[in-house]
Design an enzyme around this catalytic site. Sequence first.
Site, mmCIF file in Angstrom:
data_model
loop_
_atom_site.group_PDB
_atom_site.id
_atom_site.type_symbol
_atom_site.label_atom_id
_atom_site.label_comp_id
_atom_site.label_asym_id
_atom_site.label_seq_id
_atom_site.Cartn_x
_atom_site.Cartn_y
_atom_site.Cartn_z
ATOM 1 C CB THR A 149 0.032 -0.669 -5.573
ATOM 2 O OG1 THR A 149 0.683 -1.719 -6.283
ATOM 3 C CG2 THR A 149 -1.273 -1.236 -5.033
ATOM 4 C CE1 TYR B 78 0.580 -3.001 -1.017
ATOM 5 C CE2 TYR B 78 1.010 -3.704 -3.279
ATOM 6 C CZ TYR B 78 1.104 -2.747 -2.278
ATOM 7 O OH TYR B 78 1.709 -1.547 -2.547
#
Length: 341
Positions: free
Chosen positions: A131, A155
């Site tokens: 990501t 995350y």
Amino acid sequence: MHILVTGGAGYIGSHVVKQLLEDTDNTVTILDNLSTGHDETIKSLEDIFTDNKRGNRSFNFIQADLADFVNIDKIFSENDFDALIHFAASIVVPESVENPLKYYMNNTVNTTNIINMCVKHGVAKMIFSSTAAVYGDAKEIPVKETTAKAPINPYGWSKLMSEQVITDTCNAHDNFDAVILRYFNVAGADTQNRIGQSFPNATHLIKVAAQTALGSRDKMSLFGEDYETKDGTCERDYIHVDDLASAHLKALVYLEKEDKVSPDIFNVGYGHGFSVAEVINTMKEVSGVDFQVDKEPRRMGDPAILISDNSKTKKVLHWEPKFDDIKLICQTALAWEKSIS
Ligand code: UDP
């Protein structure tokens, strides 16, 4: 090849499986615990498989949890996988701030175990869903693969730690190669409206805006208008899910072709962005609904701008996006939302 796709019943995974079934001759096995993926998605993919039958390839679905290490070991023993595409993960930034251990367990620990399974069972190729969150408040815009990594939420850290495990494993094992794809903001749905993002409690901007346009939410929030950006709201590089999916097929070809990939990392985005306010206005325009938007303070863990430099991805993977159109992204997201609401 026989490709194992973890999280294949989920949003991005299902679009990659669709393209593998439509555009390649590979056999596909999906492994998913259906915690956020869906039975109906598997049924739609079975229909796509039937419509694209060729040779003696197969399409299989195994419902299993990656945290069940004994069962995962058994599944790897019983199958002869050639490659792994690993999507299964938790992906909601604010949730990761509130519940970091969920992210370190589901993302970093389970990824480490499945890499261990690849090495143990001789699965030599892996594509990993990473990501843009690994860049945090990026030190340069557009963001290159070499830009400093400094996640600002659990995350992003959980994915960056997984990247490190992959890198070290590639370096230590001659017969394990990986491509890491760093996704920017994926949105939209299959243009034939067969699959899309079905996660009910979605927090992502375009999905939330589509739900608000359709009245399944009475209003939505716009988080933060005081960023140093063109209109004060955050800017992101929104990419259509089918363009993101096609980068995986290109990565697979690259892994097949190259002798040793140890590992190679690619940004997957369009290289330009839109602000939150622009996206909301586009959704209002394509839906024809002037829905209520409440201005709220900044959301925790949000960087101001994330826009990719995708030149390496285009050059090395020969990836060419086809749906770089924010209206089309909003329209397909809206059409899908309508079909499931
Ligand atoms: N956002 C917003 N309202 C929402 C959802 C998101 O204003 O209901 C903003 C969010 O604060 C961020 C941008 O939209 O600035 C993109 O957020 P999203 O959750 O879609 O993706 P992220 O970049 O966090 O992965």
